[in-house]
Design a protein around this motif. Structure first.
Motif, PDB file in Angstrom:
ATOM      1  N   ALA A  27       0.820  -1.215   0.000  1.00 57.03           N
ATOM      2  CA  ALA A  27       0.000   0.000   0.000  1.00 57.03           C
ATOM      3  C   ALA A  27       0.856   1.269   0.000  1.00 57.03           C
ATOM      4  N   GLY A  28       2.179   1.120   0.151  1.00 51.54           N
ATOM      5  CA  GLY A  28       3.074   2.271   0.034  1.00 51.54           C
ATOM      6  C   GLY A  28       3.621   2.829   1.332  1.00 51.54           C
ATOM      7  N   VAL A  29       3.560   2.052   2.418  1.00 49.73           N
ATOM      8  CA  VAL A  29       4.023   2.590   3.702  1.00 49.73           C
ATOM      9  C   VAL A  29       5.521   2.900   3.699  1.00 49.73           C
ATOM     10  N   LEU A  30       6.336   2.115   3.006  1.00 55.01           N
ATOM     11  CA  LEU A  30       7.776   2.392   2.982  1.00 55.01           C
ATOM     12  C   LEU A  30       8.062   3.706   2.269  1.00 55.01           C
ATOM     13  N   LYS A  31       7.362   3.945   1.183  1.00 51.24           N
ATOM     14  CA  LYS A  31       7.536   5.203   0.448  1.00 51.24           C
ATOM     15  C   LYS A  31       7.075   6.378   1.304  1.00 51.24           C
ATOM     16  N   PHE A  32       5.963   6.214   2.002  1.00 51.66           N
ATOM     17  CA  PHE A  32       5.470   7.277   2.874  1.00 51.66           C
ATOM     18  C   PHE A  32       6.453   7.575   4.004  1.00 51.66           C
ATOM     19  N   LEU A  33       6.942   6.537   4.656  1.00 51.76           N
ATOM     20  CA  LEU A  33       7.793   6.725   5.829  1.00 51.76           C
ATOM     21  C   LEU A  33       9.096   7.447   5.519  1.00 51.76           C
ATOM     22  N   CYS A  34       9.589   7.333   4.293  1.00 50.36           N
ATOM     23  CA  CYS A  34      10.858   7.993   3.965  1.00 50.36           C
ATOM     24  C   CYS A  34      10.658   9.368   3.341  1.00 50.36           C
ATOM     25  N   GLN A  35       9.422   9.818   3.222  1.00 50.50           N
ATOM     26  CA  GLN A  35       9.153  11.189   2.772  1.00 50.50           C
ATOM     27  C   GLN A  35       9.491  12.153   3.907  1.00 50.50           C
ATOM     28  N   ASN A  63      11.630  -8.167   3.534  1.00 44.74           N
ATOM     29  CA  ASN A  63      11.273  -6.823   3.092  1.00 44.74           C
ATOM     30  C   ASN A  63      12.432  -6.069   2.442  1.00 44.74           C
ATOM     31  N   TYR A  64      13.604  -6.665   2.395  1.00 45.29           N
ATOM     32  CA  TYR A  64      14.778  -5.971   1.871  1.00 45.29           C
ATOM     33  C   TYR A  64      14.568  -5.459   0.449  1.00 45.29           C
ATOM     34  N   ASP A  65      14.002  -6.265  -0.408  1.00 44.47           N
ATOM     35  CA  ASP A  65      13.842  -5.851  -1.804  1.00 44.47           C
ATOM     36  C   ASP A  65      12.940  -4.621  -1.923  1.00 44.47           C
ATOM     37  N   GLN A  66      11.962  -4.506  -1.030  1.00 43.45           N
ATOM     38  CA  GLN A  66      11.065  -3.353  -1.060  1.00 43.45           C
ATOM     39  C   GLN A  66      11.734  -2.114  -0.452  1.00 43.45           C
ATOM     40  N   PHE A  67      12.666  -2.320   0.473  1.00 46.23           N
ATOM     41  CA  PHE A  67      13.396  -1.195   1.055  1.00 46.23           C
ATOM     42  C   PHE A  67      14.440  -0.627   0.107  1.00 46.23           C
ATOM     43  N   ARG A  68      15.027  -1.493  -0.687  1.00 42.54           N
ATOM     44  CA  ARG A  68      16.197  -1.108  -1.493  1.00 42.54           C
ATOM     45  C   ARG A  68      15.995   0.173  -2.312  1.00 42.54           C
ATOM     46  N   PRO A  69      14.858   0.384  -2.985  1.00 39.92           N
ATOM     47  CA  PRO A  69      14.707   1.622  -3.771  1.00 39.92           C
ATOM     48  C   PRO A  69      14.676   2.900  -2.924  1.00 39.92           C
ATOM     49  N   HIS A  70      14.483   2.752  -1.620  1.00 41.05           N
ATOM     50  CA  HIS A  70      14.328   3.910  -0.743  1.00 41.05           C
ATOM     51  C   HIS A  70      15.529   4.135   0.182  1.00 41.05           C
ATOM     52  N   VAL A  71      16.600   3.387  -0.011  1.00 41.22           N
ATOM     53  CA  VAL A  71      17.749   3.462   0.903  1.00 41.22           C
ATOM     54  C   VAL A  71      18.271   4.882   1.040  1.00 41.22           C
ATOM     55  N   GLU A  72      18.431   5.595  -0.056  1.00 44.88           N
ATOM     56  CA  GLU A  72      18.983   6.953   0.018  1.00 44.88           C
ATOM     57  C   GLU A  72      18.055   7.890   0.789  1.00 44.88           C
ATOM     58  N   GLN A  73      16.762   7.733   0.607  1.00 46.17           N
ATOM     59  CA  GLN A  73      15.817   8.589   1.331  1.00 46.17           C
ATOM     60  C   GLN A  73      15.850   8.277   2.833  1.00 46.17           C
ATOM     61  N   TYR A  74      16.008   6.999   3.186  1.00 48.63           N
ATOM     62  CA  TYR A  74      16.114   6.652   4.605  1.00 48.63           C
ATOM     63  C   TYR A  74      17.434   7.155   5.189  1.00 48.63           C
ATOM     64  N   LYS A  75      18.482   7.197   4.374  1.00 50.11           N
ATOM     65  CA  LYS A  75      19.747   7.779   4.841  1.00 50.11           C
ATOM     66  C   LYS A  75      19.576   9.270   5.118  1.00 50.11           C
ATOM     67  N   GLN A  76      18.837   9.958   4.259  1.00 53.69           N
ATOM     68  CA  GLN A  76      18.565  11.373   4.484  1.00 53.69           C
ATOM     69  C   GLN A  76      17.770  11.569   5.772  1.00 53.69           C
TER      70      GLN A  76
END
Length: 110
Positions: A27-35, A63-76
């Motif tokens: 549903a997009g929670v990983l994308k939301f959380l790193c905004q 869940n690693y594969d779903q996190f991978r596209p957002h790694v840089e945003q989580y680093k920020q």
């Protein structure tokens, strides 16, 4: 702000079950959380539960594969939050370590 805290708390508690993790991620929670929602005035208790939710989700190697596209945003996010209180600093340290694991590994479905 209170609504955000309540959402984070509910998501944290329902993610004890992997099926719920999977649905939230789809549903997009990983994308939301790193905004950059965390850059607005947010209380530390909301940040702590959000970080706890992120750490719970990232702890599951499935869940690693779903996190991978957002790694840089989580680093920020980690960069922004590393100067908060000691509890959040500890969570940021854990997040940084887990992000390195995400970059290196992945879940093999076979």
């Amino acid at each position: 702000p209170q609504t955000l805290h309540c959402c984070m708390a509910i998501w944290f508690h329902i993610t004890d079950v992997y099926g719920n993790q999977k649905q939230l991620i789809e549903a997009g929670v990983l994308k939301f959380l790193c905004q950059p929602w965390y850059q607005a005035p947010v209380k530390d208790d909301t940040l702590r539960i959000a970080m706890s939710l992120i750490l719970k989700l990232i702890a599951n190697t499935k869940n690693y594969d779903q996190f991978r596209p957002h790694v840089e945003q989580y680093k920020q996010m980690a960069d922004f939050l590393e100067h908060r209180n000691e509890d959040i600093k500890k969570q940021v340290k854990s997040l940084r370590e887990d992000l390195e694991s995400v970059k290196k590994g992945g879940y093999n479905k076979f």
